[in-house]
Write a protein that holds these residues in place. Structure first.
Motif, PDB file in Angstrom:
ATOM      1  N   ALA A  48       0.829  -1.206   0.000  1.00 52.35           N
ATOM      2  CA  ALA A  48       0.000   0.000   0.000  1.00 52.35           C
ATOM      3  C   ALA A  48       0.864   1.257   0.000  1.00 52.35           C
ATOM      4  N   TYR A  49       1.969   1.197   0.711  1.00 55.98           N
ATOM      5  CA  TYR A  49       2.870   2.357   0.769  1.00 55.98           C
ATOM      6  C   TYR A  49       3.490   2.611  -0.601  1.00 55.98           C
ATOM      7  N   GLU A  50       3.977   1.558  -1.235  1.00 53.42           N
ATOM      8  CA  GLU A  50       4.541   1.701  -2.572  1.00 53.42           C
ATOM      9  C   GLU A  50       3.517   2.302  -3.531  1.00 53.42           C
ATOM     10  N   SER A  51       2.290   1.809  -3.465  1.00 54.07           N
ATOM     11  CA  SER A  51       1.239   2.286  -4.358  1.00 54.07           C
ATOM     12  C   SER A  51       0.937   3.766  -4.119  1.00 54.07           C
ATOM     13  N   LYS A  52       0.918   4.166  -2.857  1.00 54.91           N
ATOM     14  CA  LYS A  52       0.617   5.559  -2.515  1.00 54.91           C
ATOM     15  C   LYS A  52       1.696   6.506  -3.043  1.00 54.91           C
ATOM     16  N   VAL A  53       2.952   6.119  -2.881  1.00 56.62           N
ATOM     17  CA  VAL A  53       4.046   6.951  -3.364  1.00 56.62           C
ATOM     18  C   VAL A  53       4.083   6.953  -4.891  1.00 56.62           C
ATOM     19  N   GLN A  54       3.850   5.782  -5.493  1.00 52.31           N
ATOM     20  CA  GLN A  54       3.838   5.698  -6.950  1.00 52.31           C
ATOM     21  C   GLN A  54       2.746   6.574  -7.558  1.00 52.31           C
ATOM     22  N   GLN A  55       1.600   6.594  -6.918  1.00 53.54           N
ATOM     23  CA  GLN A  55       0.500   7.401  -7.440  1.00 53.54           C
ATOM     24  C   GLN A  55       0.889   8.873  -7.524  1.00 53.54           C
ATOM     25  N   ARG A  56       1.584   9.363  -6.489  1.00 53.69           N
ATOM     26  CA  ARG A  56       1.952  10.777  -6.508  1.00 53.69           C
ATOM     27  C   ARG A  56       3.133  11.038  -7.433  1.00 53.69           C
ATOM     28  N   LEU A  57       4.226  10.276  -7.280  1.00 51.06           N
ATOM     29  CA  LEU A  57       5.413  10.537  -8.107  1.00 51.06           C
ATOM     30  C   LEU A  57       5.159  10.190  -9.565  1.00 51.06           C
TER      31      LEU A  57
END
Length: 236
Positions: A48-57
């Motif tokens: 979930a953390y990877e997905s959250k950061v990927q969504q923004r960057l």
């Protein structure tokens, strides 16, 4: 070295990683692939953390790959074009980094010139130790030792005020305790919405608020945004 050390991921009333996004994009330049260290996450999954950061960057065409997906996370760091360490609990983060050999691997990458960016706990671990984190020690690492990319300590989310009705120590009092016990170390109280950028041999404060600087025997000082903080790199 190339460092972007961010106090916090999210300002009040804003979206996740909204305020530092432009700075991250400029800092990475042509680099569009980032190895992400998610181990500060405790109450949500690394996926979930990877997905959250990927969504923004991903809004800037930056691809994020979390090291928790790799059979050898340290090798993933050694291959990385850039390293990103997210915030959360600093003790959980550094324990996992120590277990997987990431402290040494990231230090070597930084010394070789690979861009490093982190926020909150990710800024804490760029320091010599994690002793100026705000976090509860929910897990015990092997030591308080961290990457040591910079020779000073950072206190992210630095607050000036003492909440009404609270009779405990202020953040400044906590830091004064630290420098009393560690008189050779500088501490940067990095207020929310601010970041430290180190490029081309120069350390600079970015953001809209000043940073508060502490060292035993020195008057507490404020450095305004855009101010040169290179003096902090001269003390080992």
């Amino acid at each position: 070295m190339k460092l972007l050390l961010i106090s916090n991921s999210t300002n009040a009333g804003e979206q996740y990683l909204a305020y530092p996004l432009d700075a991250i994009d400029r800092f990475l330049g042509a680099v569009r692939d980032v190895a992400f260290v998610p181990y500060a996450a405790v109450t949500f999954s690394y996926d979930a953390y990877e997905s959250k950061v990927q969504q923004r960057l991903g809004e800037r065409g930056i691809r994020v790959r979390s090291v928790h997906r790799e059979a050898d996370p340290a090798e993933a760091i050694r291959r990385a074009d850039a390293v990103c360490v997210g915030g959360g609990n600093t003790f959980a983060l550094v324990r996992k980094m120590q277990e997987q050999g990431l402290v040494e691997a990231i230090r070597e990458k930084i010394e070789a010139g690979t861009p490093y960016l982190g926020w909150s706990a990710g800024s804490n671990v760029a320091c010599p130790t994690i002793c100026t984190t705000n976090d509860m020690p929910i897990l015990e690492p092997r030591s308080f030792g961290a990457i040591g990319a910079v020779p000073f300590q950072i206190n992210p989310h630095y607050l000036d005020a003492n909440p009404e009705g609270h009779a405990g120590e202020t953040r400044e009092q906590r830091i004064l305790e630290y420098i009393e016990a560690n008189p050779d170390r500088w501490v940067v109280g990095l207020r929310e919405g601010c970041m430290l950028r180190y490029e081309e041999g120069r350390l600079e404060l970015a953001g809209k608020r000043p940073a508060r600087i502490f060292r035993k025997g020195e008057p507490v000082r404020e450095v305004e945004p855009g101010g040169d903080m290179q003096f902090l790199m001269q003390y080992k």
